[in-house]
Write a protein that holds these residues in place. Structure first.
Motif, short mmCIF file in Angstrom:
data_model
loop_
_atom_site.label_atom_id
_atom_site.label_comp_id
_atom_site.label_asym_id
_atom_site.label_seq_id
_atom_site.Cartn_x
_atom_site.Cartn_y
_atom_site.Cartn_z
N PRO A 1 0.85 -1.21 0.00
CA PRO A 1 0.00 0.00 0.00
C PRO A 1 0.87 1.25 0.00
O PRO A 1 1.99 1.24 0.50
CB PRO A 1 -0.80 -0.13 1.30
CG PRO A 1 0.02 -1.04 2.17
CD PRO A 1 0.71 -2.00 1.24
N ARG A 2 0.37 2.32 -0.58
CA ARG A 2 1.13 3.56 -0.67
C ARG A 2 1.22 4.21 0.71
O ARG A 2 0.19 4.66 1.26
CB ARG A 2 0.47 4.51 -1.66
CG ARG A 2 0.56 4.06 -3.11
CD ARG A 2 -0.33 4.89 -4.02
NE ARG A 2 0.00 6.30 -3.96
CZ ARG A 2 0.95 6.89 -4.68
NH1 ARG A 2 1.66 6.15 -5.54
NH2 ARG A 2 1.17 8.19 -4.60
N PRO A 3 2.42 4.26 1.28
CA PRO A 3 2.54 4.88 2.60
C PRO A 3 2.38 6.41 2.51
O PRO A 3 2.60 7.02 1.46
CB PRO A 3 3.96 4.50 3.03
CG PRO A 3 4.69 4.27 1.76
CD PRO A 3 3.69 3.74 0.79
N ARG A 4 2.01 7.01 3.61
CA ARG A 4 1.81 8.46 3.64
C ARG A 4 3.14 9.19 3.69
O ARG A 4 3.23 10.34 3.25
CB ARG A 4 0.95 8.83 4.86
CG ARG A 4 -0.42 8.18 4.83
CD ARG A 4 -1.28 8.65 5.97
NE ARG A 4 -1.51 10.09 5.88
CZ ARG A 4 -2.23 10.78 6.76
NH1 ARG A 4 -2.77 10.16 7.80
NH2 ARG A 4 -2.41 12.09 6.61
N MET A 5 4.17 8.55 4.20
CA MET A 5 5.48 9.19 4.30
C MET A 5 6.09 9.31 2.90
O MET A 5 6.27 8.31 2.19
CB MET A 5 6.40 8.35 5.21
CG MET A 5 7.77 8.95 5.41
SD MET A 5 8.75 7.89 6.50
CE MET A 5 10.31 8.76 6.46
N THR A 6 6.40 10.53 2.49
CA THR A 6 6.84 10.79 1.12
C THR A 6 8.12 10.03 0.78
O THR A 6 8.24 9.40 -0.28
CB THR A 6 7.06 12.29 0.90
OG1 THR A 6 5.87 12.98 1.25
CG2 THR A 6 7.41 12.57 -0.55
N MET A 7 9.11 10.10 1.68
CA MET A 7 10.39 9.45 1.41
C MET A 7 10.22 7.95 1.24
O MET A 7 10.80 7.33 0.34
CB MET A 7 11.39 9.74 2.54
CG MET A 7 11.91 11.18 2.56
SD MET A 7 13.31 11.39 3.69
CE MET A 7 12.56 10.96 5.26
N LEU A 8 9.43 7.32 2.12
CA LEU A 8 9.22 5.88 2.03
C LEU A 8 8.45 5.53 0.77
O LEU A 8 8.76 4.52 0.10
CB LEU A 8 8.47 5.39 3.27
CG LEU A 8 8.22 3.89 3.37
CD1 LEU A 8 9.53 3.12 3.32
CD2 LEU A 8 7.44 3.56 4.64
N ARG A 9 7.43 6.33 0.40
CA ARG A 9 6.68 6.07 -0.82
C ARG A 9 7.57 6.14 -2.05
O ARG A 9 7.49 5.30 -2.95
CB ARG A 9 5.53 7.08 -0.93
CG ARG A 9 4.59 6.78 -2.10
CD ARG A 9 3.31 7.59 -2.03
NE ARG A 9 3.55 9.02 -2.16
CZ ARG A 9 3.40 9.91 -1.19
NH1 ARG A 9 3.02 9.51 0.02
NH2 ARG A 9 3.62 11.20 -1.39
N LEU A 10 8.45 7.13 -2.09
CA LEU A 10 9.35 7.27 -3.22
C LEU A 10 10.36 6.12 -3.26
O LEU A 10 10.68 5.58 -4.34
CB LEU A 10 10.10 8.61 -3.14
CG LEU A 10 11.06 8.94 -4.27
CD1 LEU A 10 10.34 8.95 -5.62
CD2 LEU A 10 11.72 10.31 -4.02
N ALA A 11 10.86 5.68 -2.09
CA ALA A 11 11.83 4.58 -2.04
C ALA A 11 11.21 3.29 -2.54
O ALA A 11 11.82 2.55 -3.33
CB ALA A 11 12.34 4.40 -0.61
#
Length: 854
Positions: A467-477
């Motif tokens: 699932p797409r996490p809300r944390m931007t850095m983790l989503r991009l990683a």
């Protein structure tokens, strides 16, 4: 740019492909530095190992007569040659007699030390030079003067007992004066690895010690120097001895196998290091594939232009294949040059320390083989990315790399790659000393490649479904892990292979150290006592139990014998497995008993009754029997004290060798050796936590039984441990090359994705992303990929190490958690460090320069 048209074949010949390939390389080498370095490192490892091994084999062959001490050497265990046997040898040439056994040296202050005694005659050495300090003739050195025989000892003995030249010591019933220090013996290597310092005496002095009791574990060696030193003369003598003295029970060596055990060990160790070098080359092969793929990606416009102007897919393939092979030749030649220099460098830097005769020279065979390995590896890994160029349409080549089609190459290219891989496998296995180990290496490499590719695919699939996490850095990683053109497959392959090899080596190293140097088995004995006269065996056992009533004493009879035939086939004609061939190569310790030995378990057949009086029976160790093709009911002929004794296999046993207790490959029914002269061997096992009284016990045994030799198990294992340490240093050096290749390949894989990183960084910065957020996202990406790869490397490497230690070395295995954790930590540091280093470079690019070219 020249135009490639559909002219006849001469226009499209190899010279055209070479010309275009060289033009392409004029300004495009920057992307191939990792390619060249990977091939060079792998070829260096293989060429270096092969050259050093060949130089060592040449040295052994050239110095064979000197190492052996003559043209032919005849050895007997536990008995001297009969007068007619010695006369037969003296009729053929000059003869020198030497006897070796272990003994206990007692200093004037009562301190004792185990020594390897060597008794020689005045003719010693027939060849070579005995180096002494101070120098003196052997006859003067060993002569009897003032009530003491002369002796020369190893410097280690002087230091251990605090002795000086001129001091007197006792061995058995004889007194010796140490007159010189043995610096080197010309024939030392032929005797194998010793567990104690050398103590050189005369044959008369040895007899005066009274150590030569019936059945004593003494080896008599008769070296013959022939008038004609050619191989033919040595073979004639060997054949004559075997035909005219068939019952003598000689172990015969000629100058071309002066130290067969040493040469076998060198061959095995060379193969192991060569396989480690091949592992480095395979890791480098991933770098080759990455570099070729990256190069094709960078040259898309050029390829498109060539095809638009009439070049066929085959033409383009030929150009870029030629480039790959030219670069492979460059890398291989660099590795060849460095590998060829290695024997010269070793002799120049460490020649005075080497105990082995290394003769540095250029070895075309070893160098040619390493060159072939390098070229085949580059071809095997380069064909797949090259072949995809053939059928990609021009329009697709002009599109962005993220949308480039990824289709399977044509069947003919896959067939070529399969052919190259098959040739590579055939060479690896066909030229191996131990083909089984080589086959295991090939199979393991294939399995690891498949599993790593599966791990990469699994990581991408998991990242895609998360699932797409809300944390931007983790989503991009997470998005970077599975996006088109992601670095995940390249990073997992390059890092995973290197880590697997590294974990395998560190786990084997740790287990060898644990086995031989760190901790003894809890039930291992503390002492071995050898050469116990059979008439004193019961009294000696009682003596030990009185001195240490809390300890366990085990005592058994012992003889020495050599297998000369089995199931009606002569030993030299048997075809044993690699694991079992050692049992035929020399004398073996044998015993007899009515009871199943401790540490043994009968797995086939039955043990003989206590009062058995029928035909001789023997119990054989199960694995070795299988290796020799023996089964219940087969006859085995063993030469003991010059007599051939035949016995039928009545049972097969499984033996726990790691307990270090008394056990034998061959155990006979007692009636087999009734009346034969022999000695006994005993062990003493101290209970855990008992106070150590080693020195007092050794002194008490020496006072009461001066003929008995005491061996501390810890000292023997420390000697073995020193050898193991030297071997593992070489293994570590070779594995370091593999790790360096893995780091280079990883850096190359990250560099190959630099173009995408620059594009991503510019777009994201334009949309408002900060440098810290981008660095955090990339760090998380590399951390997740690196951790997953490291876990796989630890698991795969540990399994490989377990198989090698338990199946090939027949030792116990204990997982080394500390070294595994260190490998994981190092992998994360390297992956994240290299990844962020490239990211920092990408973040420094100005957006305008990139956006103009979009």
């Amino acid at each position: 740019m020249a135009v490639m048209t559909d002219n006849p074949a001469p226009t499209r010949g190899p010279s055209v492909a070479l010309r275009y390939a060289l033009r392409e390389l004029r300004g495009a080498l920057s992307g191939f530095y990792v390619f060249i370095a990977c091939i060079a490192l792998g070829v260096l490892a293989i060429a270096g190992v092969g050259s050093v091994a060949a130089s060592l084999h040449d040295g052994l062959a050239r110095e064979g007569r000197t190492l052996l001490g003559g043209d032919v050497a005849f050895s007997l265990m536990q008995r001297e040659a009969k007068p007619d046997e010695i006369a037969f040898l003296r009729q053929r040439g000059d003869v020198s007699v030497a006897a070796t056994l272990r003994g206990m040296v007692r200093a004037s202050d009562g301190n004792l030390a185990l020594v390897e005694m060597k008794a020689v005659d005045d003719a010693y050495p027939l060849l070579g030079r005995l180096k002494l300090t101070p120098e003196m003739p052997v006859s003067d050195l060993l002569a009897e003067r003032d009530g003491a025989y002369g002796a020369a000892s190893d410097a280690t003995l002087l230091a251990r007992l605090g002795l000086q030249l001129g001091d007197r010591v006792n061995v058995g019933s004889a007194t010796f004066q140490i007159r010189s220090v043995v610096e080197s013996e010309p024939d030392k290597l032929a005797g194998g690895v010793g567990f104690a310092p050398r103590f050189l005496v005369s044959a008369d002095a040895l007899r005066a010690t009274a150590l030569l009791q019936p059945g004593s574990l003494v080896r008599w060696t008769y070296r013959v120097r022939l008038p004609d030193s050619g191989d033919r003369a040595a073979k004639i003598l060997t054949d004559d001895v075997r035909s005219q003295l068939p019952q003598a029970g000689w172990e015969i060596r000629s100058r071309d196998n002066a130290s067969p055990q040493l040469e076998r060990s060198i061959s095995r160790f060379t193969q192991f290091l060569t396989l480690v070098g091949l592992a480095s080359l395979l890791v480098g092969g991933v770098g080759v594939a990455n570099a070729v793929r990256s190069h094709i990606d960078r040259r898309r416009e050029v390829i498109a232009a060539l095809k638009a102007l009439g070049a066929t897919g085959r033409d383009v393939f030929a150009v870029y294949l030629t480039q790959v092979m030219v670069l492979a030749v460059i890398g291989s030649l660099i590795g060849l040059a460095l590998g060829a220099m290695l024997p010269f460098a070793i002799v120049g830097l460490f020649g005075h320390l080497l105990p082995l005769p290394v003769v540095p020279a250029l070895h075309p065979g070893a160098l040619a083989l390493s060159l072939l390995y390098g070229l085949l590896t580059a071809l095997a890994f380069g064909l797949w990315p090259l072949a995809r160029v053939h059928d990609v349409p021009v329009a697709a080549l002009f599109r962005d790399a993220a949308h480039t089609e990824s289709k399977r190459p044509q069947a003919r290219y896959i067939a070529w790659m399969a052919l190259v891989v098959s040739v590579l496998i055939a060479i690896v296995i066909g030229l191996a000393y131990d083909k089984r180990i080589a086959a295991i290496f090939v199979l393991s490499s294939f399995v690891v490649f498949v599993l790593l590719r599966g791990i990469a695919g699994m990581l991408m699939a998991i990242a895609r479904k998360l699932p797409r996490p809300r944390m931007t850095m983790l989503r991009l990683a997470i998005a970077n892990i599975h996006r088109p053109g992601a670095l995940t497959p390249s990073v997992v392959l390059s890092l995973g292979l290197g880590l697997t090899v590294l974990v395998t080596v560190t786990q084997i190293d740790g287990n060898l150290r644990r086995q031989f140097m760190a901790s003894l088995p809890e039930k291992a004995p503390s002492f071995y006592f050898i050469d116990i006269p059979s008439t004193d065996a019961d009294r000696f056992t009682t003596f030990l139990k009185d001195k240490q009533p809390q300890s366990t004493v085990e005592e058994v009879p012992m003889l020495r014998g050599r297998i000369v035939a089995a199931r009606g086939v002569k030993a030299e004609d048997l075809k044993p497995s690699t694991d079992a061939e050692w049992v035929l190569q020399s004398d073996r310790g044998i015993s007899y008993t009515n009871e199943i030995p401790r540490g043994s378990r009968v797995v086939e057949g039955e043990w003989w009754p206590r009062n058995y009086s029928g035909p001789p029976l023997v119990s054989f160790e199960k694995k070795l029997a299988d290796g020799l093709g023996l089964k219940l009911g087969d006859d085995v002929v063993v030469n003991v004290l010059g007599r051939d004794i035949s016995a039928r296999i009545g049972s097969l046993r499984s033996v726990d060798w790691q307990s270090l207790g008394i056990n034998f490959v061959l155990v006979f029914s007692p009636n087999t050796f009734r009346g034969a002269p022999h000695t006994h061997i005993a062990t003493l096992t101290e209970p855990q936590g008992a106070p150590a009284q080693d020195a007092a016990l050794v002194k008490a045994v020496a006072d009461a039984f001066p003929m008995v030799t005491t061996v501390r198990v810890r000292e023997a294992l420390d000697t073995v441990g020193a050898v193991i340490t030297n071997l593992t240093l070489a293994i570590r050096g070779a594995s370091a090359v593999t790790l360096l290749s893995a780091i280079l390949v990883l850096s190359g894989a990250l560099a190959a994705g630099h173009r995408h990183r620059v594009y991503d960084a510019v777009i994201l910065k334009t949309l408002g992303a900060t440098r810290a957020r981008l660095l955090g996202a990339y760090a998380l990406e590399y951390l997740m990929i690196g951790f997953a790869t490291a876990v796989f490397g630890v698991i795969a490497g540990s399994v490989a190490a377990w198989l090698i230690v338990t199946r090939l070395m027949n030792l116990s295995f204990a997982w080394q958690a500390g070294s595994a954790a260190g490998v994981v930590l190092a992998a994360l540091i390297v992956t994240v460090g290299l990844g962020l280093l490239g990211t920092l470079v990408a973040l420094t690019r100005k957006p305008a320069t990139v956006l103009r070219n979009l």
